[in-house]
Motif scaffolding. Structure first.
Motif, PDB file in Angstrom:
ATOM      1  N   UNK A  26       0.980  -1.253  -0.016  1.00  0.00           N
ATOM      2  CA  UNK A  26      -0.067   0.069   0.082  1.00  0.00           C
ATOM      3  C   UNK A  26       0.786   1.149   0.172  1.00  0.00           C
ATOM      4  N   UNK A  27       2.104   1.132   0.551  1.00  0.00           N
ATOM      5  CA  UNK A  27       2.980   2.296   0.794  1.00  0.00           C
ATOM      6  C   UNK A  27       3.715   2.487  -0.721  1.00  0.00           C
ATOM      7  N   UNK A  28       3.901   1.546  -1.778  1.00  0.00           N
ATOM      8  CA  UNK A  28       4.512   1.736  -2.959  1.00  0.00           C
ATOM      9  C   UNK A  28       3.508   1.656  -4.317  1.00  0.00           C
ATOM     10  N   UNK A  29       2.516   0.956  -4.211  1.00  0.00           N
ATOM     11  CA  UNK A  29       1.604   0.958  -5.374  1.00  0.00           C
ATOM     12  C   UNK A  29       1.087   2.005  -5.970  1.00  0.00           C
ATOM     13  N   UNK A  30       1.130   3.299  -5.348  1.00  0.00           N
ATOM     14  CA  UNK A  30       0.744   4.378  -5.989  1.00  0.00           C
ATOM     15  C   UNK A  30       1.881   5.145  -6.629  1.00  0.00           C
ATOM     16  N   UNK A  31       3.028   4.554  -6.547  1.00  0.00           N
ATOM     17  CA  UNK A  31       4.122   5.421  -6.938  1.00  0.00           C
ATOM     18  C   UNK A  31       4.844   4.679  -8.352  1.00  0.00           C
TER      19      UNK A  31
END
Length: 399
Positions: free
Chosen positions: A149-154
Motif C-alpha cells: 500500500x505504501x508503494x503501489x501508488x508510486x
C-alpha cells in the motif's frame, strides 16, 4: 471333608505367574522382547519415515501453488471480453476461496534505458497488479520487496525472475535503486521474484501498482487475469462457479485453468504412500509374531518339569494356559513399549537429519502396543494349549 473343587486364580495371581517366567529368565525375556520390539519399531519407522517424506513432498508441491486457478477471457480479436473492475473481490466472496488477486496487461513496453528502441521490450509484459498477488500465487521475493500500500501508488516496479535476468537486475542492493523505463516514465525497481513454475507468465512480467498504471500508462482498470487460491478439496467446485461469478452476463466467455498436474501428483503420492504403509506394517507385525511364537514353543519344551510339578500339585489346565498365555502377552507388551519408543526416536532423528517435518501417524502409536499384545495372544495360544495338555506323568517322564 477335603474339597476337590479346583482353585480359581485371580487376575493378579495369573499376572504374577506369567511375569514370574519373565523375571526368572531375564536374558531370554530381553532377547524375546527385543525381537518383538524390532518388529514394532520397524512398523513405526516404515510408516513414520514415508509419512515424513510425504509431508515434505506435499509441502513442496503446495508451495508451488497446487490450489491455484487462473481465470481469463476467451481470446476474441473481434470483440474482446472486458472482465468487470473489482472481479477479484467477487471471486473472494466464494466460500472455499482463500484469496484472489488480479493482473492486467498495461499494453506498454519496458526498456532498460531510454537509449533502447521504444519497440524493443525484450519479450516482457508490463502488468498492473493488485498488492495481494504474491500471497495468492504462493510466490516469494528473491530480493528486495513486493508492491504494498505504501508503494503501489508510486512509479515502482517488481520484476519476475526471468524478466530480471533479461533486464540485467539479478539482485536489488540496499541503497542502490535501479530504474527501468515503461512508456515514457522512469520506474524504480524495488524487488525481484523467485521462480514460479506454475505461473511462468509472471516470471516474464514486470509488475506495477494498479493505481500508478492508471495514472501514468492510461490503464482502463479491467483485469485480464484473475488468480484464485482455494481449498484443495473444493478446487473443482470453485472452478465450476468461477466464470459465472466473474462475468455473469456470458460466463462461457471466461476460461478457467484446470487444476495443476502438481495437485494430481500430490494426490497420487498420498494414495501410494497409504498403500505402502499398510503392507510394510503387516510384514513387520508378522515377523514379530513369529519371534514370540518361537520363543513360547521353546519355553514350553524347556519347562516341562515345571509344568509337571504344577500339575501334580493341583494346577488345572486352565491355570497352565493362563500362565503361558500371560507370559506371551507380557513379552510382547514389553517389546511393544520398547519398540514404540525406539521407532519414534528413529523417525524423529531421520526427519531432523533430512530437514523434513516429523510425522508419525497416530494409529501407529496405538498399534505399537496394542498390536504387540494381539500378536502375543495369537502367538501364545498354541504353546499355552500344548503346555496345558501335558499330564503330570508325561511332563515328569521327560525329566
Amino acid at each position: 471333608m477335603i474339597s476337590t473343587t479346583p482353585v480359581r486364580l485371580s487376575f493378579g495371581d495369573v499376572l504374577r505367574l506369567g511375569l514370574l517366567g519373565v523375571s526368572t529368565r531375564k536374558t531370554r525375556a530381553a532377547l524375546s522382547a527385543l525381537g518383538i520390539s524390532i518388529g514394532i519399531a520397524t512398523m513405526i519407522v516404515v510408516t513414520g519415515i514415508p509419512a515424513s517424506t510425504q509431508a515434505g513432498l506435499t509441502r513442496e508441491l503446495s508451495a508451488l501453488g497446487t490450489n491455484m486457478l487462473r481465470a481469463e477471457p476467451v481470446p476474441n480479436r473481434d470483440s474482446p471480453v472486458l472482465v468487470p473492475e473489482g472481479a477479484e473481490r467477487k471471486a473472494a466472496a466464494i466460500g472455499p476461496v482463500l484469496s484472489s488477486a488480479a493482473v492486467a496487461n498495461a499494453h506498454s513496453v519496458v526498456r532498460r534505458s531510454d537509449r533502447v528502441s521504444p519497440t524493443d521490450g525484450s519479450g516482457l509484459t508490463v502488468l498492473a497488479s493488485t498488492a495481494n498477488l504474491l500471497d495468492t500465487v504462493n510466490g516469494k521475493v528473491h530480493s528486495g520487496k513486493f508492491l504494498d500500500t505504501a508503494t503501489e501508488d508510486f512509479p515502482t516496479v517488481v520484476l519476475g525472475f526471468k524478466a530480471a535476468s533479461r533486464l540485467g537486475f539479478a539482485e536489488i542492493t540496499p541503497g542502490h535503486a535501479p530504474q527501468v523505463m515503461i512508456g515514457q516514465t522512469w520506474f524504480t525497481v524495488i524487488g525481484v521474484l523467485e521462480p514460479m513454475p506454475l505461473a511462468p507468465d509472471l516470471e516474464r512480467s514486470v509488475l506495477i501498482g494498479w493505481d500508478v498504471a492508471r495514472a501514468e500508462l492510461g490503464f482502463d482498470g479491467h483485469p485480464t487475469v484473475v488468480y484464485v487460491k482455494s481449498r484443495e478439496d473444493a478446487l473443482e467446485d470453485v472452478r465450476a462457479v468461477l466464470p459465472a461469478t466473474l462475468y455473469p452476463q456470458l460466463p462461457g466467455l471466461v476460461q478457467v485453468s484446470r487444476p495443476s498436474d502438481a495437485l494430481a501428483a500430490k494426490r497420487a503420492a498420498e494414495n501410494s504412500f497409504s498403500s505402502l504403509f499398510l503392507g510394510l506394517a503387516g510384514v513387520a507385525l508378522l515377523v514379530g509374531g513369529i519371534g514370540v511364537a518361537n520363543t513360547m514353543f521353546i519355553s514350553v519344551l524347556e519347562r516341562r518339569r515345571e509344568i509337571g510339578l504344577r500339575r501334580a500339585l493341583g494346577a488345572t489346565r486352565g491355570h497352565i494356559r493362563g500362565q503361558f498365555l500371560t507370559e506371551a502377552v507380557a513379552l510382547s507388551g514389553l517389546g511393544g513399549v520398547a519398540g514404540t519408543a525406539l521407532g519414534v526416536l528413529a523417525t524423529i532423528g531421520y526427519a531432523a537429519y533430512r530437514h523434513l517435518p516429523p510425522v508419525i501417524p497416530l494409529w501407529t502409536l496405538g498399534a505399537g502396543f496394542g498390536g504387540a499384545v494381539v500378536v502375543g495372544v495369537l502367538a501364545g495360544i498354541h504353546p499355552s494349549i500344548r503346555a496345558a495338555r501335558l499330564t503330570p506323568t508325561e511332563a515328569l517322564a521327560t525329566v
